[in-house]
Design a protein around this motif. Structure first.
Motif, PDB file in Angstrom:
ATOM      1  N   ASP A  27      45.017  21.910  38.274  1.00 42.09           N
ATOM      2  CA  ASP A  27      44.563  20.710  39.109  1.00 42.09           C
ATOM      3  C   ASP A  27      46.012  19.708  39.130  1.00 42.09           C
ATOM      4  O   ASP A  27      46.101  19.392  39.047  1.00 42.09           O
ATOM      5  CB  ASP A  27      43.644  19.809  37.977  1.00 42.09           C
ATOM      6  N   THR A  81      34.802  35.064  39.114  1.00 41.63           N
ATOM      7  CA  THR A  81      35.103  34.008  38.347  1.00 41.63           C
ATOM      8  C   THR A  81      36.451  33.779  37.494  1.00 41.63           C
ATOM      9  O   THR A  81      37.146  32.726  37.915  1.00 41.63           O
ATOM     10  CB  THR A  81      33.421  34.127  36.833  1.00 41.63           C
ATOM     11  N   ASP A  82      36.597  35.103  37.496  1.00 37.99           N
ATOM     12  CA  ASP A  82      38.687  35.062  36.650  1.00 37.99           C
ATOM     13  C   ASP A  82      39.193  34.601  37.945  1.00 37.99           C
ATOM     14  O   ASP A  82      40.741  33.795  38.118  1.00 37.99           O
ATOM     15  CB  ASP A  82      38.939  36.386  36.893  1.00 37.99           C
ATOM     16  N   SER A  84      38.448  33.146  40.631  1.00 40.55           N
ATOM     17  CA  SER A  84      39.059  31.553  40.997  1.00 40.55           C
ATOM     18  C   SER A  84      39.689  30.831  40.254  1.00 40.55           C
ATOM     19  O   SER A  84      39.983  29.484  41.041  1.00 40.55           O
ATOM     20  CB  SER A  84      37.206  31.095  41.901  1.00 40.55           C
ATOM     21  N   LYS A  85      39.125  31.164  38.994  1.00 38.69           N
ATOM     22  CA  LYS A  85      39.988  30.158  38.131  1.00 38.69           C
ATOM     23  C   LYS A  85      41.569  30.255  37.661  1.00 38.69           C
ATOM     24  O   LYS A  85      42.278  29.466  37.879  1.00 38.69           O
ATOM     25  CB  LYS A  85      39.622  30.848  36.123  1.00 38.69           C
ATOM     26  N   TYR A  89      40.640  26.950  41.056  1.00 34.30           N
ATOM     27  CA  TYR A  89      39.456  26.286  41.517  1.00 34.30           C
ATOM     28  C   TYR A  89      38.594  26.000  39.992  1.00 34.30           C
ATOM     29  O   TYR A  89      38.530  26.761  39.686  1.00 34.30           O
ATOM     30  CB  TYR A  89      38.144  26.574  42.728  1.00 34.30           C
ATOM     31  N   SER A  90      37.703  25.230  40.327  1.00 37.27           N
ATOM     32  CA  SER A  90      37.369  24.011  38.773  1.00 37.27           C
ATOM     33  C   SER A  90      35.521  25.154  38.573  1.00 37.27           C
ATOM     34  O   SER A  90      35.452  25.234  37.637  1.00 37.27           O
ATOM     35  CB  SER A  90      36.863  23.334  39.158  1.00 37.27           C
ATOM     36  N   SER A  91      35.226  25.813  39.694  1.00 38.59           N
ATOM     37  CA  SER A  91      34.188  26.551  39.985  1.00 38.59           C
ATOM     38  C   SER A  91      33.768  28.142  40.994  1.00 38.59           C
ATOM     39  O   SER A  91      34.558  27.828  41.789  1.00 38.59           O
ATOM     40  CB  SER A  91      32.949  25.296  40.256  1.00 38.59           C
ATOM     41  N   GLN A  92      33.283  28.612  40.464  1.00 39.16           N
ATOM     42  CA  GLN A  92      33.319  29.640  41.525  1.00 39.16           C
ATOM     43  C   GLN A  92      32.884  29.433  42.514  1.00 39.16           C
ATOM     44  O   GLN A  92      32.703  29.574  43.461  1.00 39.16           O
ATOM     45  CB  GLN A  92      32.065  30.869  40.761  1.00 39.16           C
ATOM     46  N   THR A  93      31.290  27.843  42.648  1.00 38.76           N
ATOM     47  CA  THR A  93      30.306  27.629  44.125  1.00 38.76           C
ATOM     48  C   THR A  93      31.694  27.359  44.754  1.00 38.76           C
ATOM     49  O   THR A  93      31.952  27.343  45.854  1.00 38.76           O
ATOM     50  CB  THR A  93      29.756  26.249  43.760  1.00 38.76           C
ATOM     51  N   SER A  94      32.729  26.513  44.345  1.00 35.61           N
ATOM     52  CA  SER A  94      33.586  26.029  45.066  1.00 35.61           C
ATOM     53  C   SER A  94      34.493  26.866  45.614  1.00 35.61           C
ATOM     54  O   SER A  94      34.992  26.960  46.989  1.00 35.61           O
ATOM     55  CB  SER A  94      34.099  24.745  44.446  1.00 35.61           C
ATOM     56  N   ARG A  97      32.306  28.849  48.230  1.00 33.37           N
ATOM     57  CA  ARG A  97      32.503  27.799  49.803  1.00 33.37           C
ATOM     58  C   ARG A  97      33.521  27.636  50.626  1.00 33.37           C
ATOM     59  O   ARG A  97      33.905  28.513  51.886  1.00 33.37           O
ATOM     60  CB  ARG A  97      32.111  26.484  48.849  1.00 33.37           C
TER      61      ARG A  97
END
Length: 293
Positions: A27, A81-82, A84-85, A89-94, A97
């Motif tokens: 972050d 998910t892996d 995205s992290k 990214y803080s979440s898979q959803t973000s 998108r």
């Protein structure tokens, strides 16, 4: 603007960019970065946008998505998910998108061949490219550890034939300073097979090989290419062949190589620069930053 001021501002912008590359999976806190660099947040944003043509947050988003686009096809064992992290990214959803907004397809579609469709559309926008078919399978890369490289540079916005004008300006600077022993390097801040060509940051660099060089005109800023492990691909050809090589390296070689690329930018060292040669032929070594998976 005085030369020293230009150099200082360029160094600040490049230091921010290098920080982003290094900590893209975290972050990134711009407030902490501005304190660390002893520059106000307002001036940090303004200097960066003046240098790169986009703000810091836009650049972070672009680099994260370029990294994700590579990991999706070079790391088949990681889940969405892996990835995205890994890309901060803080979440898979973000992540989903942002990825869909950027590439107009889902990560799953990208993994299932959408990546080649996307890059082929970009290559269609290149004008007057070479029609010659290159057998890239004959190119055997070597794995090398490259030292840090420092050089004088001119930044170019876009990936097209207008790059020639930037190299001509740099060549004029070389002649003005009577530099005879140097290397010409093209740095790709953006991957041209996943970034619209008009948005690509292309940087023309001259590395002086002589330790003692008395410059008559030292107006150009200095940029540092980080040391690292690279896969080196040697190629000769005409305009348009480099981006075809980059497409093959990322979307074919990398997938089967057992390596992942890093967020550091790739670059090419010219032995013969087609933007300056009379016959339009280049000879170069292309360096892809890699790490063992």
């Amino acid at each position: 603007m005085k030369n020293e001021t230009i150099k200082k501002r360029s160094k600040i912008a490049n230091d921010v960019m290098n920080y982003i590359y290094q900590y893209i999976d975290t972050d990134i806190n711009i407030d902490e970065l501005s304190i660390e660099m002893n520059v106000s947040k307002f001036h940090l944003h303004r200097i960066f946008k003046d240098e790169f043509g986009k703000n810091i947050y836009e650049c972070i988003k672009s680099i994260r998505l370029q990294k994700a686009s590579n990991l999706l096809i070079s790391n088949p064992y990681s889940t969405i998910t892996d990835i995205s992290k890994i890309c901060g990214y803080s979440s898979q959803t973000s992540f989903l998108r942002a990825f869909r907004q950027r590439f107009e397809m889902t990560p799953k579609m990208w993994k299932n061949g959408g990546n080649k469709i996307y890059s082929n559309k970009i290559l269609e926008n290149l004008i007057d490219t070479s029609d010659e078919k290159i057998n890239f399978l004959e190119i055997e890369p070597t794995i090398v550890k490259m030292p840090e490289i420092k050089g004088f540079y001119i930044r170019h916005q876009g990936y097209d034939k207008s790059i020639k004008k930037t190299w001509q300006k740099l060549q004029t600077w070389i002649y003005t300073n009577d530099i005879t022993n140097y290397k010409q390097i093209a740095l790709h801040h953006d991957n041209p097979i996943v970034t619209p060509l008009n948005e690509c940051q292309y940087i023309a660099i001259v590395k002086c090989e002589d330790k003692e060089t008395n410059l008559q005109n030292s107006s150009l800023p200095i940029l540092t290419i980080p040391q690292g492990i690279y896969a080196k691909f040697s190629l000769s050809g005409k305009y348009g062949d480099v981006i075809k090589l980059i497409q093959w390296v990322y979307h074919t070689w990398l997938i089967n190589s057992g390596y992942e690329t890093t967020t550091n930018p790739s670059y090419a060292i010219y032995h013969k620069n087609h933007f300056l040669s009379k016959d339009g032929i280049f000879e170069l070594d292309y360096y892809l930053p890699i790490k063992y998976v």
